[in-house]
Design an enzyme around this catalytic site. Structure first.
Site, PDB file in Angstrom:
ATOM      1  N   ASP A 198       0.850  -1.198   0.000  1.00  0.00           N
ATOM      2  CA  ASP A 198       0.000   0.000   0.000  1.00  0.00           C
ATOM      3  C   ASP A 198       0.885   1.247   0.000  1.00  0.00           C
ATOM      4  OD1 ASP A 198      -2.367   1.789   0.803  1.00  0.00           O
ATOM      5  OD2 ASP A 198      -3.281  -0.199   0.922  1.00  0.00           O
ATOM      6  N   ALA A 207      -7.731  -7.890  -8.555  1.00  0.00           N
ATOM      7  CA  ALA A 207      -8.853  -8.597  -7.925  1.00  0.00           C
ATOM      8  C   ALA A 207      -9.503  -9.612  -8.853  1.00  0.00           C
ATOM      9  CB  ALA A 207      -9.894  -7.579  -7.448  1.00  0.00           C
ATOM     10  N   HIS A 256      -3.624   5.855   3.778  1.00  0.00           N
ATOM     11  CA  HIS A 256      -4.363   4.673   3.307  1.00  0.00           C
ATOM     12  C   HIS A 256      -3.759   3.376   3.842  1.00  0.00           C
ATOM     13  CE1 HIS A 256      -6.026   1.857   0.240  1.00  0.00           C
ATOM     14  NE2 HIS A 256      -7.028   2.719   0.191  1.00  0.00           N
ATOM     15  N   SER A 309     -11.300  -0.881  -0.157  1.00  0.00           N
ATOM     16  CA  SER A 309      -9.987  -0.985   0.483  1.00  0.00           C
ATOM     17  C   SER A 309     -10.100  -1.266   1.968  1.00  0.00           C
ATOM     18  CB  SER A 309      -9.197   0.315   0.293  1.00  0.00           C
ATOM     19  OG  SER A 309      -8.723   0.441  -1.010  1.00  0.00           O
TER      20      SER A 309
END
Length: 441
Positions: A159, A326, A199, A380
């Site tokens: 991240d 994903a 984040h 997320s």
């Protein structure tokens, strides 16, 4: 949360709710303006990712085409090349795809956090809301943690970096690596105006909430604006699988969280994800072939130990449009959508058959750099709750392969109240049983 029951009369209404939810999601996407898919994949045109049949074929390729070597994945025949001179990248790419020694040739692509892509900013949160928020009850987390807490499990967070000095994260961190600046400091930079600043720390805090005794391995792959690229992400995946580069030491992540994505599918990233998850090799397949001797260490590592469960956010486009990694469909990978407190899927969440399950993702409170707390919404936030659950499962059932962990979590779900996606039940996943039906309003 109301007591769940096996008999749910509202289930008869789910087909209607599903149709309405799909219509609302489509309307939300239209109101939000042009979707990322409309503008096409975000490619880095002058950077080409190439997988060769044999590493020894590289020099002949460089001599024949206007290319220069930028980097390589160790001994593996996978390369990042830059186009030189005045050559058009598209023409070079077309020529490479005709070469018999080339298995994969594609442009590099930008990765980004879904929240940065959709400009979903966090709001100030409060520390007392961290454990008391709605997500733990929705997951039946307290019951799950009576069976496992993540002890002995390593979870990598790829991240924007992680502030390991936060009180909620202190003592839970393992050494990390910064793939943006090329050093070993994987903390979040002291920047407060980036679109995705905080984040990674927020994501790490949610893993700690679910699996408090797991250890977190931070890999910085996104800048404070939440932007990275597929090559850097692939580098971080290999590092997470084997941090010291020695296949005989057991130091790799058991779970890898990727709360990021792109609309551009990348075969090279797919190939590296398969290596990290220890998906069996497929000879002759352009993506899965590992016949070159450069893969020997990967084969040794995977023969000795299980690979990593890969968890990826499905994206916030309120659509069925696939986001990668994903939607890669890799062995041991689970794509995650976001739910809201009423048991339905969040209006912003992507959905569709490629999204395997959903977890709480609306108004989620977690850690931020500098000892702060924030409330953020997005897939997320849902992904690390699933990654934390995978850590609990790995402690409880350490012999399971990554694919088996994902299958176990998928069985431990109940339909959402709008019937768009199945919702994860952490207790059922850890206990290895089916989730009870959900009572819907």
């Amino acid at each position: 949360m109301p007591e769940e029951t096996r008999m749910n009369p509202t289930r008869l209404l789910r087909p209607i709710r599903r149709l309405l939810a799909a219509l609302l999601a489509a309307a939300a996407a239209a109101v939000a303006g042009p979707a990322a898919a409309a503008s096409g994949p975000d490619r880095i045109d002058n950077e080409l990712l190439v997988k060769l049949r044999r590493g020894a074929d590289l020099q002949a390729l460089l001599a024949k085409h206007p290319l220069a070597l930028a980097s390589r994945f160790g001994a593996r025949p996978i390369f990042r090349l830059t186009v030189t001179g005045n050559a058009r990248p598209a023409d070079v790419l077309d020529a490479l795809r005709l070469e018999p020694t080339v298995m994969v040739a594609e442009t590099n692509s930008r990765q980004a956090s879904p929240e940065a892509r959709k400009n979903m900013a966090w709001a100030i949160g409060q520390p007392d809301a961290y454990a008391a928020q709605w997500a733990p009850a929705a997951l039946r987390l307290s019951a799950a943690q009576r069976l496992a807490t993540g002890r002995g499990v390593r979870v990598a967070v790829l991240d924007t970096g992680v502030d390991g000095r936060h009180p909620a994260l202190s003592g839970r961190m393992l050494p990390g690596r910064d793939f943006v600046d090329g050093d070993r400091n994987a903390g979040e930079p002291a920047v407060t105006n980036g679109a995705a600043w905080g984040h990674g720390t927020h994501v790490a805090g949610l893993i700690a909430l679910v699996a408090p005794n797991a250890r977190i391995m931070p890999g910085r792959v996104l800048d404070p604006d939440g932007v990275g690229n597929s090559w850097v992400l692939a580098e971080a995946l290999l590092w997470a699988a084997d941090p010291d580069g020695n296949p005989d030491t057991d130091d790799g992540a058991d779970v890898i969280n990727m709360s990021l994505g792109t609309l551009a599918r990348t075969d090279v990233l797919d190939a590296i994800a398969r290596i990290a998850a220890c998906q069996p090799a497929v000879a002759g397949d352009p993506v899965g072939d590992r016949s070159d001797p450069g893969y020997a260490d990967d084969e040794r590592r995977c023969a000795a130990r299980r690979g990593a469960v890969l968890v990826a956010a499905a994206g916030n486009d309120a659509s069925r449009v696939r986001q990668y990694p994903a939607a890669e469909g890799v062995y041991g990978l689970v794509s995650v959508g976001a739910s809201r407190p009423n048991g339905s899927i969040a209006a912003f969440s992507n959905f569709g058959s490629w999204v395997r399950l959903a977890a709480p993702g609306q108004r989620i409170t977690s850690t931020l750099p500098g000892g702060l707390w924030g409330t953020w919404s997005g897939t997320s936030m849902a992904a690390p709750l699933v990654a934390g659950t995978a850590a609990l499962v790995r402690e409880r059932a350490p012999t399971l392969q990554p694919k088996e962990v994902v299958q176990r979590m998928r069985r431990a779900t109940a339909p959402s109240c709008d019937d768009l996606l199945p919702l994860l039940d952490a207790h059922a996943a850890v206990a290895g049983v089916r989730a009870p039906d959900r009572v819907c309003p």
